[in-house]
Design a protein around this motif. Sequence first.
Motif, short mmCIF file in Angstrom:
data_model
loop_
_atom_site.label_atom_id
_atom_site.label_comp_id
_atom_site.label_asym_id
_atom_site.label_seq_id
_atom_site.Cartn_x
_atom_site.Cartn_y
_atom_site.Cartn_z
N ALA A 13 0.83 -1.20 0.00
CA ALA A 13 0.00 0.00 0.00
C ALA A 13 0.87 1.26 0.00
N TRP A 14 1.98 1.21 0.72
CA TRP A 14 2.86 2.37 0.75
C TRP A 14 3.46 2.66 -0.63
N LYS A 15 3.76 1.61 -1.39
CA LYS A 15 4.27 1.81 -2.74
C LYS A 15 3.25 2.55 -3.61
N VAL A 16 1.97 2.23 -3.42
CA VAL A 16 0.92 2.92 -4.17
C VAL A 16 0.88 4.40 -3.79
N LEU A 17 0.95 4.68 -2.48
CA LEU A 17 0.94 6.07 -2.02
C LEU A 17 2.19 6.81 -2.48
N ASP A 18 3.31 6.12 -2.46
CA ASP A 18 4.57 6.72 -2.88
C ASP A 18 4.49 7.17 -4.33
N ASN A 19 3.83 6.38 -5.15
CA ASN A 19 3.66 6.74 -6.56
C ASN A 19 2.62 7.85 -6.73
N ALA A 20 1.60 7.84 -5.88
CA ALA A 20 0.53 8.84 -6.00
C ALA A 20 0.99 10.22 -5.55
N PHE A 21 1.93 10.25 -4.60
CA PHE A 21 2.45 11.52 -4.08
C PHE A 21 3.97 11.53 -4.23
N PRO A 22 4.48 11.66 -5.46
CA PRO A 22 5.93 11.59 -5.68
C PRO A 22 6.67 12.72 -4.99
N SER A 23 7.91 12.46 -4.63
CA SER A 23 8.73 13.45 -3.94
C SER A 23 9.53 14.29 -4.93
N THR A 24 9.81 15.52 -4.54
CA THR A 24 10.68 16.41 -5.29
C THR A 24 11.61 17.10 -4.29
N SER A 25 12.59 17.83 -4.79
CA SER A 25 13.53 18.54 -3.92
C SER A 25 13.34 20.04 -4.07
N VAL A 26 13.53 20.75 -2.97
CA VAL A 26 13.43 22.21 -2.99
C VAL A 26 14.41 22.75 -1.96
N VAL A 27 14.96 23.94 -2.22
CA VAL A 27 15.89 24.57 -1.28
C VAL A 27 15.09 25.48 -0.35
N VAL A 28 15.23 25.22 0.95
CA VAL A 28 14.58 26.04 1.97
C VAL A 28 15.70 26.65 2.81
N GLY A 29 15.91 27.96 2.68
CA GLY A 29 17.04 28.58 3.35
C GLY A 29 18.33 28.08 2.75
N ALA A 30 19.17 27.46 3.58
CA ALA A 30 20.43 26.90 3.09
C ALA A 30 20.36 25.39 2.93
N LEU A 31 19.15 24.81 3.12
CA LEU A 31 19.01 23.36 3.10
C LEU A 31 18.18 22.90 1.91
N ARG A 32 18.57 21.77 1.35
CA ARG A 32 17.75 21.13 0.31
C ARG A 32 16.88 20.07 0.98
N ARG A 33 15.58 20.19 0.78
CA ARG A 33 14.64 19.28 1.42
C ARG A 33 13.85 18.50 0.39
N THR A 34 13.50 17.27 0.79
CA THR A 34 12.62 16.43 -0.03
C THR A 34 11.19 16.70 0.41
N ILE A 35 10.33 17.04 -0.55
CA ILE A 35 8.95 17.40 -0.21
C ILE A 35 7.97 16.59 -1.05
N ARG A 36 6.73 16.54 -0.57
CA ARG A 36 5.61 15.93 -1.29
C ARG A 36 4.40 16.84 -1.16
N ALA A 37 3.41 16.61 -1.99
CA ALA A 37 2.16 17.38 -1.87
C ALA A 37 1.54 17.18 -0.50
N ILE A 38 1.70 15.98 0.06
CA ILE A 38 1.38 15.71 1.46
C ILE A 38 2.65 15.14 2.09
#
Length: 221
Positions: A13-38
């Motif tokens: 089930a987690w694999k299905v959610l992982d595909n439904a809400f893919p992760s991307t990277s974004v820079v917040v301040g001086a840090l690069r963070r992995t984010i999702r829509a949720i």
Amino acid sequence: DFPTPLVLAFSDAWKVLDNAFPSTSVVVGALRRTIRAIPEPALREALVNALMHRDHRHDRNAVVVLATGSPSSTLKVTSPGGFPAGVDGSHLLAMRSRPWNPALSFAMRLLGMGESEGIGVDTMYVAMLRDGHEAPEIVEIGGDVVCRLNGGGLDLTVRRFFDDLYKQDSTLQDDARAHIAVTELLRKSTLRSERLIVVAQCTEGEADDLLDRLQIGRAHV
């Protein structure tokens, strides 16, 4: 509906959610963070809580998970059975977890699938609010417990604010009520203890202490 043991079903089930809400990277301040829509902690806890707390006495014992949006930005998880006796759905932050199946709950936590006793809901609140999303909605509808997470794009301003707050006081990082209070203040210019008692599900003393910790006084920033 996975015809496998619960641990394997969760993984699938987690694999299905992982595909439904893919992760991307974004820079917040001086840090690069992995984010999702949720945020991932909120996704995992919504699924784990549904599996852990469902009432197996129901004939309809399947947990239903629905991701909506294009791309997906909202998650709705329906778990068979209502809240256990003594659990008030309007005060989940103020109550310790009371699972229908204590042995199952213990086993899932022992396997590292869920948060420690009583903080799973707090985890969802923190993860959602620090990214600028709405607080989780967890209600009983038609004898089932429904958890809805409304996500979307990361609010960089809000996330930077919380990151700076954590640097000032690291104990606030996992404090769901602190995140609720800050979210209220980011949306309004004032926050009184009377309002905080309601939205943060706490006593008057707890509300006053939190406002003092945030150094915002009892009436305004």
